[in-house]
Design an enzyme around this catalytic site. Structure first.
Site, PDB file in Angstrom:
ATOM      1  N   TYR A 143       0.820  -1.212   0.000  1.00 11.47           N
ATOM      2  CA  TYR A 143       0.000   0.000   0.000  1.00 11.47           C
ATOM      3  C   TYR A 143       0.858   1.268   0.000  1.00 11.47           C
ATOM      4  O   TYR A 143       0.381   2.352  -0.315  1.00 11.47           O
ATOM      5  CB  TYR A 143      -0.939   0.038   1.212  1.00 11.47           C
ATOM      6  CG  TYR A 143      -2.044  -1.001   1.179  1.00 11.47           C
ATOM      7  CD1 TYR A 143      -2.234  -1.826   0.074  1.00 11.47           C
ATOM      8  CD2 TYR A 143      -2.894  -1.167   2.255  1.00 11.47           C
ATOM      9  CE1 TYR A 143      -3.222  -2.787   0.051  1.00 11.47           C
ATOM     10  CE2 TYR A 143      -3.902  -2.124   2.239  1.00 11.47           C
ATOM     11  CZ  TYR A 143      -4.055  -2.934   1.132  1.00 11.47           C
ATOM     12  OH  TYR A 143      -5.060  -3.881   1.119  1.00 11.47           O
ATOM     13  N   LYS A 193       3.247 -15.389   3.066  1.00 13.22           N
ATOM     14  CA  LYS A 193       3.156 -16.189   1.834  1.00 13.22           C
ATOM     15  C   LYS A 193       4.599 -16.533   1.443  1.00 13.22           C
ATOM     16  O   LYS A 193       5.095 -16.175   0.367  1.00 13.22           O
ATOM     17  CB  LYS A 193       2.426 -15.361   0.755  1.00 13.22           C
ATOM     18  CG  LYS A 193       2.049 -16.125  -0.499  1.00 13.22           C
ATOM     19  CD  LYS A 193       0.957 -17.147  -0.293  1.00 13.22           C
ATOM     20  CE  LYS A 193       0.677 -17.892  -1.577  1.00 13.22           C
ATOM     21  NZ  LYS A 193      -0.195 -19.079  -1.375  1.00 13.22           N
ATOM     22  N   ASP A 225      -3.317 -18.106   2.637  1.00  8.67           N
ATOM     23  CA  ASP A 225      -4.494 -18.784   2.078  1.00  8.67           C
ATOM     24  C   ASP A 225      -5.067 -19.777   3.091  1.00  8.67           C
ATOM     25  O   ASP A 225      -6.283 -19.898   3.264  1.00  8.67           O
ATOM     26  CB  ASP A 225      -4.182 -19.455   0.731  1.00  8.67           C
ATOM     27  CG  ASP A 225      -2.789 -20.058   0.673  1.00  8.67           C
ATOM     28  OD1 ASP A 225      -1.982 -19.813   1.594  1.00  8.67           O
ATOM     29  OD2 ASP A 225      -2.495 -20.787  -0.290  1.00  8.67           O
ATOM     30  N   ASP A 249      -5.378  -6.392   6.060  1.00  5.04           N
ATOM     31  CA  ASP A 249      -6.562  -5.659   5.623  1.00  5.04           C
ATOM     32  C   ASP A 249      -7.682  -6.657   5.293  1.00  5.04           C
ATOM     33  O   ASP A 249      -8.828  -6.532   5.743  1.00  5.04           O
ATOM     34  CB  ASP A 249      -6.171  -4.837   4.376  1.00  5.04           C
ATOM     35  CG  ASP A 249      -7.253  -3.877   3.949  1.00  5.04           C
ATOM     36  OD1 ASP A 249      -8.244  -3.729   4.673  1.00  5.04           O
ATOM     37  OD2 ASP A 249      -7.109  -3.268   2.865  1.00  5.04           O
ATOM     38  N   ASP A 253     -11.053  -8.062   7.948  1.00  5.11           N
ATOM     39  CA  ASP A 253     -12.467  -7.950   7.553  1.00  5.11           C
ATOM     40  C   ASP A 253     -13.158  -9.305   7.641  1.00  5.11           C
ATOM     41  O   ASP A 253     -14.311  -9.405   8.074  1.00  5.11           O
ATOM     42  CB  ASP A 253     -12.591  -7.400   6.124  1.00  5.11           C
ATOM     43  CG  ASP A 253     -12.717  -5.882   6.132  1.00  5.11           C
ATOM     44  OD1 ASP A 253     -12.396  -5.271   7.162  1.00  5.11           O
ATOM     45  OD2 ASP A 253     -13.132  -5.317   5.102  1.00  5.11           O
TER      46      ASP A 253
END
Ligand code: NAD
Length: 360
Positions: A143, A193, A225, A249, A253
């Site tokens: 980001y 990852k 994942d 992020d 959620d």
């Protein structure tokens, strides 16, 4: 104690939920002997309307002069993407987090005992309980990396977003996660990852070093994942989950959805020295603004986090959280929450929680 608190009421339902959170602060003050000096700070769409900028000059200094910052929510259709960057509320949110050096975002995902029925997971999973803390790195990664957009000879336009992390950035968020785990059930799950990304391999190296230092805390690696899957399969296995910005992020959620309404979830953003920023995870909900329909609980629980993490006052934090649980146990609910009977309004919910804090 006398605490200096910056209040960013913001847009939409922001002012309504902050009003109830201030009632709770005042009630805790009366019951535990604290006083407050509040400073109103203008930020978001309301600041654009007032002074032409969503992040007025001097905002960071006003906040830095306080012990903690409480934010309602900012944004709304009036200040959309057609506006220049300095008029958009999102610009102000990124700027304040950066200027206050808030690199760690803490989002608890707790299934409150009275709301087990609102959990979208199977009853046996919900009944086992959910109480995890998502720790998201907030100021690095993709980001904040370099962006590029350019024409290629044979494939049209091409873009790239660079994901970069330094050892220092990883270590400071890692230390936060281990320190938090020591205050909880002493388990850290680090999500990455590493089978694909170089930044994740560095992340893992640093976290493994820290795991040896914090040997009293159980540690595990998990691929992102798999974590997305485990959050709906068996969320009870998690205590503290630490991860980089973009993974955090998305996963935070997901974690919030398994605990019921968006109107219940608080968050904290903290750095090393500047005041922490406490805010509900929801937005400004323009569809219900000004109707006394907003659920103030997420903002009220953000105040509990403020006491716990900025003021090191666990007793006050516990008093707020248990008052919320007692009100919910009596089946009081706002319109966003599942429940039988007529929903109550923002103000009444605030009043009932204050009443319970005083009763205790
Ligand atoms: P939102 O969270 O504002 O609303 C999503 C849905 O949840 C709406 O139906 C809303 O009515 C409901 N809802 C949200 N909070 C609630 C509460 N406390 N009580 C009852 N219902 C609640 O998300 P959105 O609609 O995507 O965004 C609206 C605006 O908020 C946008 O301008 C967005 O940019 C902004 N936003 C701000 C923040 C922030 O200030 N940190 C975060 C997210 C979105």
């Amino acid at each position: 104690m006398n605490y200096k608190i910056a209040l960013i009421r913001g847009d939409g339902i922001g002012p309504e939920v902050v009003e109830q959170a201030v009632r709770v602060l005042d009630t805790v003050g009366k019951n535990f002997g604290h006083t407050y000096a509040y400073t109103d700070v203008l930020l978001g769409g309301c600041a654009t309307d007032a002074v032409g900028k969503s992040y007025p000059d001097g905002t960071a200094d006003k906040c830095k002069a306080c012990d903690a910052v409480l934010l309602g929510a900012v944004g709304g259709p009036k200040w959309g993407s057609d506006r220049p960057a300095e008029e958009r509320p999102e610009t102000a949110l990124l700027a304040i987090r950066k200027d206050l050096g808030l690199y760690a975002n803490l989002r608890p995902a707790v299934l409150r005992p009275a709301l087990t029925d609102a959990c979208p997971l199977k009853p046996e999973i919900a009944e086992a309980g959910i109480d995890l803390m998502m720790v998201r790195e907030l100021t690095g990664g993709v980001y904040f990396g370099k962006r590029a957009r350019y024409d290629t000879a044979d494939s049209g336009v091409e873009c790239s977003d660079l994901m970069a992390y330094s050892e220092r950035e990883i270590e400071r968020i890692g230390r936060r996660a281990f320190a938090l785990a020591r205050l909880r059930r002493k388990k850290v799950t680090s999500v990455d990852k590493a089978n694909v990304l170089e930044t994740s391999r560095l992340w893992r190296e640093v976290l493994h070093r820290l795991a040896q230092e914090y040997s009293d805390v159980a540690y595990e690696d998990m691929l992102v994942d798999n974590c997305a899957m485990q959050l709906v399969r068996n969320p009870g296995q998690f205590d503290v989950v630490v991860t980089e910005n973009m993974f955090g992020d998305i996963l935070s959620d997901e974690a919030s959805m398994i605990t019921g309404s968006i109107g219940l979830l608080p968050s904290a953003s903290i750095g090393n020295s500047a005041p922490g920023l406490y805010e509900p995870i929801h937005g400004s909900a323009p569809d219900i603004a000004g109707q006394d329909k907003a659920n103030p609980i997420a903002t009220i629980l953000s105040v509990a986090m403020m006491f716990r993490y900025s003021f090191q006052r666990a007793e006050e934090a516990d008093a707020i959280e248990s008052a919320v649980d007692r009100v919910l146990a009596e089946s009081f609910h706002t319109a966003d929450m599942a429940g039988s009977g007529t929903p109550i309004g923002t103000k009444q919910m605030g009043a009932l929680i204050c009443e319970q804090i005083t009763k205790k």
